[in-house]
Design a protein around this motif. Structure first.
Motif, PDB file in Angstrom:
ATOM      1  N   GLY A 254       0.811  -1.214   0.000  1.00 40.15           N
ATOM      2  CA  GLY A 254       0.000   0.000   0.000  1.00 40.15           C
ATOM      3  C   GLY A 254       0.843   1.263   0.000  1.00 40.15           C
ATOM      4  O   GLY A 254       2.015   1.261  -0.384  1.00 40.15           O
ATOM      5  N   THR A 255       0.214   2.340   0.455  1.00 41.96           N
ATOM      6  CA  THR A 255       0.830   3.662   0.450  1.00 41.96           C
ATOM      7  C   THR A 255       0.913   4.216   1.866  1.00 41.96           C
ATOM      8  O   THR A 255      -0.072   4.182   2.606  1.00 41.96           O
TER       9      THR A 255
ATOM     10  N   GLN B  82      -2.554   3.098   3.475  1.00 41.41           N
ATOM     11  CA  GLN B  82      -3.774   2.988   2.678  1.00 41.41           C
ATOM     12  C   GLN B  82      -3.567   1.916   1.618  1.00 41.41           C
ATOM     13  O   GLN B  82      -2.536   1.889   0.944  1.00 41.41           O
ATOM     14  N   GLY B  83      -4.563   1.036   1.484  1.00 43.09           N
ATOM     15  CA  GLY B  83      -4.540   0.058   0.405  1.00 43.09           C
ATOM     16  C   GLY B  83      -3.601  -1.108   0.586  1.00 43.09           C
ATOM     17  O   GLY B  83      -3.272  -1.785  -0.385  1.00 43.09           O
TER      18      GLY B  83
ATOM     19  N   GLY C 250      11.805  -1.965   1.095  1.00 43.53           N
ATOM     20  CA  GLY C 250      10.932  -1.119   0.300  1.00 43.53           C
ATOM     21  C   GLY C 250       9.450  -1.356   0.507  1.00 43.53           C
ATOM     22  O   GLY C 250       8.628  -0.630  -0.047  1.00 43.53           O
ATOM     23  N   THR C 251       9.079  -2.360   1.308  1.00 39.05           N
ATOM     24  CA  THR C 251       7.668  -2.668   1.543  1.00 39.05           C
ATOM     25  C   THR C 251       7.171  -1.952   2.792  1.00 39.05           C
ATOM     26  O   THR C 251       7.680  -2.196   3.895  1.00 39.05           O
ATOM     27  N   PRO C 252       6.166  -1.089   2.656  1.00 40.47           N
ATOM     28  CA  PRO C 252       5.586  -0.457   3.846  1.00 40.47           C
ATOM     29  C   PRO C 252       4.992  -1.524   4.777  1.00 40.47           C
ATOM     30  O   PRO C 252       4.444  -2.531   4.314  1.00 40.47           O
ATOM     31  N   HIS C 253       5.111  -1.288   6.098  1.00 39.62           N
ATOM     32  CA  HIS C 253       4.509  -2.209   7.066  1.00 39.62           C
ATOM     33  C   HIS C 253       4.123  -1.446   8.326  1.00 39.62           C
ATOM     34  O   HIS C 253       4.748  -0.443   8.672  1.00 39.62           O
TER      35      HIS C 253
END
Length: 173
Positions: free
Chosen positions: A98-99, A127-128, A145-148
């Motif tokens: 997501g963002t 979000q998302g 690089g992965t949002p968490h």
């Protein structure tokens, strides 16, 4: 003449290459007692990484994090460091992908960047993303690089973190 130079070059370089390929680093044990001792809220000034080790060209950090349900849970994105979480106690929802909402880049000279999890951003939510329901015993891999973000905790949660750092951003410890 060219063949002689090539032979001389290979003769000089081959031992260096062979040594680099056979360099053996020592294994490192982290005793269960050390891990158990970290299954609590962090003390003032204590960092989550118990050790950061040279693992043959990249660094690996090992740590334990304990989060309370009352703590504000921030979003994180680590640009160069991947993480593996092993849930040791508790459960919750980890949103990934997501963002990032309200992203703020971490200062390059911050403790978070040099001693915890490398350059990246923090935020207030995602979000998302994808909801991952995690419970004791589960493992989740979070690529660089992965949002968490832990959007919800069912009480306190404690998890072991293995951080892979191919860019050697984290200081050895």
């Amino acid at each position: 003449m060219r063949a002689i130079r090539m032979f001389a070059f290979l003769f000089a370089v081959a031992p260096v290459i062979a040594h680099a390929q056979t360099k053996v680093l020592p294994a490192t044990k982290i005793p269960a007692a050390d891990i158990q001792e970290r299954m609590r809220p962090r003390k003032a000034g204590e960092l989550p990484n118990m050790r950061v080790l040279d693992s043959g060209g990249h660094n690996v950090g090992i740590g334990v994090l304990h989060r309370t349900q009352e703590q504000k849970q921030n979003t994180a994105v680590h640009f160069k460091v991947s993480e593996v979480y092993h849930i040791m106690k508790g459960s919750g929802t980890l949103v990934t992908g997501g963002t990032v909402v309200n992203p703020k880049t971490r200062a390059a000279d911050s403790v978070e960047v040099s001693r915890e999890d490398g350059p990246g951003v923090t935020g207030t939510a995602i979000q998302g993303g994808v909801n991952n329901e995690l419970k004791e015993g589960d493992v989740i891999v979070i690529p660089a690089g992965t949002p968490h973000w832990f959007s919800e905790l069912d009480g306190d949660i404690t998890y072991m973190i293995v951080r892979t750092d191919p860019a050697n951003e984290l200081a050895l410890k």
